[in-house]
Design a protein around this motif. Structure first.
Motif, PDB file in Angstrom:
ATOM      1  N   VAL A 191      -0.098  12.672  -8.845  1.00  0.00           N
ATOM      2  CA  VAL A 191      -0.855  13.800  -8.292  1.00  0.00           C
ATOM      3  C   VAL A 191       0.030  15.041  -8.165  1.00  0.00           C
ATOM      4  N   TRP A 192       1.257  14.852  -7.671  1.00  0.00           N
ATOM      5  CA  TRP A 192       2.154  15.990  -7.487  1.00  0.00           C
ATOM      6  C   TRP A 192       2.440  16.691  -8.815  1.00  0.00           C
ATOM      7  N   MET A 193       2.728  15.901  -9.844  1.00  0.00           N
ATOM      8  CA  MET A 193       3.020  16.514 -11.140  1.00  0.00           C
ATOM      9  C   MET A 193       1.761  17.136 -11.750  1.00  0.00           C
ATOM     10  N   ALA A 194       0.602  16.498 -11.541  1.00  0.00           N
ATOM     11  CA  ALA A 194      -0.653  17.060 -12.053  1.00  0.00           C
ATOM     12  C   ALA A 194      -0.945  18.415 -11.417  1.00  0.00           C
TER      13      ALA A 194
ATOM     14  N   TRP B  86       5.769  10.387 -14.028  1.00  0.00           N
ATOM     15  CA  TRP B  86       6.207  10.743 -12.686  1.00  0.00           C
ATOM     16  C   TRP B  86       5.790   9.703 -11.649  1.00  0.00           C
ATOM     17  N   GLY B  87       4.792   8.885 -11.956  1.00  0.00           N
ATOM     18  CA  GLY B  87       4.428   7.791 -11.061  1.00  0.00           C
ATOM     19  C   GLY B  87       5.489   6.698 -11.050  1.00  0.00           C
TER      20      GLY B  87
ATOM     21  N   TRP C 154      -3.739  20.761 -12.931  1.00  0.00           N
ATOM     22  CA  TRP C 154      -4.842  19.849 -13.223  1.00  0.00           C
ATOM     23  C   TRP C 154      -5.633  19.626 -11.934  1.00  0.00           C
ATOM     24  N   ASP C 155      -6.924  19.333 -12.076  1.00  0.00           N
ATOM     25  CA  ASP C 155      -7.743  18.981 -10.914  1.00  0.00           C
ATOM     26  C   ASP C 155      -7.541  17.512 -10.567  1.00  0.00           C
ATOM     27  N   VAL C 156      -7.476  17.205  -9.295  1.00  0.00           N
ATOM     28  CA  VAL C 156      -7.396  15.825  -8.811  1.00  0.00           C
ATOM     29  C   VAL C 156      -8.770  15.442  -8.274  1.00  0.00           C
TER      30      VAL C 156
ATOM     31  N   LEU D  88       0.824  -1.204   0.000  1.00  0.00           N
ATOM     32  CA  LEU D  88       0.000   0.000   0.000  1.00  0.00           C
ATOM     33  C   LEU D  88       0.860   1.258   0.000  1.00  0.00           C
ATOM     34  N   PHE D  89       1.993   1.217   0.702  1.00  0.00           N
ATOM     35  CA  PHE D  89       2.900   2.367   0.710  1.00  0.00           C
ATOM     36  C   PHE D  89       3.467   2.607  -0.689  1.00  0.00           C
ATOM     37  N   ILE D  90       3.898   1.553  -1.354  1.00  0.00           N
ATOM     38  CA  ILE D  90       4.479   1.682  -2.696  1.00  0.00           C
ATOM     39  C   ILE D  90       3.446   2.232  -3.669  1.00  0.00           C
ATOM     40  N   VAL D  91       2.234   1.687  -3.615  1.00  0.00           N
ATOM     41  CA  VAL D  91       1.172   2.149  -4.520  1.00  0.00           C
ATOM     42  C   VAL D  91       0.819   3.608  -4.220  1.00  0.00           C
ATOM     43  N   PHE D  92       0.757   3.943  -2.942  1.00  0.00           N
ATOM     44  CA  PHE D  92       0.419   5.317  -2.550  1.00  0.00           C
ATOM     45  C   PHE D  92       1.456   6.309  -3.085  1.00  0.00           C
ATOM     46  N   VAL D  93       2.725   5.998  -2.896  1.00  0.00           N
ATOM     47  CA  VAL D  93       3.785   6.895  -3.369  1.00  0.00           C
ATOM     48  C   VAL D  93       3.739   7.013  -4.895  1.00  0.00           C
TER      49      VAL D  93
END
Length: 261
Positions: free
Chosen positions: A26-29, A67-68, A34-36, A15-20
């Motif tokens: 999200v950070w690059m968006a 970026w993901g 861009w809207d999240v 879950l940590f890996i997927v979250f990061v």
């Protein structure tokens, strides 16, 4: 199931890996304004639902997509650092963390929609094809690779988790197909007020050409001018004017009828 079987640490690790990974998108968006909409997390992957606010440059989407996966590089580097500098992070933790990182990274780079690899394939198609045709080519590529992967899993590997993942991807592809017209209409509405595209190109038509045919020639990051050449007379229409008639009168209207308005 991982918690019930005593694999709580592994579940947290996944879950940590997927979250990061998703927060990288999200950070690059956010950097590109861009809207999240939402972030979904699953043990085998996640999804950051983003709204581009109209037509945006392809480079923005490419950065957001990449970026993901790039987050896995520093996560694996951090694992090596903790292994050699602390007594908390054991060899077993390191090996498990690296294997999960590599698995999620490689899985996301498979060119199947809606994985990151599939989104990059769609961007590649969009660079050379009209938007609607790029959508169709992306679905076809995803479908072929999905069935190949599903066949390999069923015949040679037969692992329940892989079967579930491929089943989920097939379902997602089916839902995407059912929403194809909605996505295309949203694209056309965004093109009405396209303020970021810089490439200029002409769409050459005949007077019997319908607006449906014109719409299917539109490319994502192009500023189009619709051009009718008849009897050596050249008539031009702005794409916004053509799309305005498309939405008001319907896709069946011909270019010739635009001259009669």
């Amino acid at each position: 199931m991982g918690v019930l079987s005593g694999r709580f640490k592994e579940v947290l690790m996944l879950l940590f890996i997927v979250f990061v990974h998703e927060m990288g998108h999200v950070w690059m968006a956010r950097r590109f304004n861009w809207d999240v909409i939402k972030i979904e997390l699953l043990p085998f992957g996640g999804a950051a639902v983003l709204e581009p606010k109209g037509i945006r440059p392809a480079r923005e989407e490419a950065w957001i997509v990449c970026w993901g996966p790039l987050q896995h590089t520093w996560m694996m580097g951090l694992s090596y650092f903790l292994l050699h500098t602390t007594d908390v992070w054991m060899v077993q933790d390191h090996q498990l963390f690296i294997s999960h990182n590599m698995a999620i990274l490689l899985f996301n780079l498979i060119p199947i929609h809606p994985l990151d690899g599939g989104r990059l394939v769609h961007l590649l198609y969009s660079a050379f094809l009209p938007y609607k045709l790029a959508m169709r080519a992306t679905r076809l590529t995803s479908l072929i690779l999905l069935f190949i992967g599903f066949f390999v899993v069923l015949i040679f590997m037969l692992k329940l988790n892989l079967i579930m993942i491929f089943s989920f991807l097939i379902l997602t592809l089916i839902l995407d197909y059912r929403q194809r017209n909605y996505r295309f209409i949203r694209f056309l509405m965004a093109k009405l007020d396209d303020q970021t595209s810089t490439k200029r190109s002409n769409l050459y038509v005949e007077k019997e050409t319908t607006l449906r045919v014109v719409s299917e020639k539109i490319r994502k990051n192009h500023l189009h001018t619709v051009v009718l050449v008849e009897n050596h007379v050249r008539t031009t229409y702005s794409l916004a004017a053509v799309l305005d008639v498309y939405f008001q009168k319907g896709a069946h209207v011909t270019i010739d009828e635009l001259n009669k308005r």
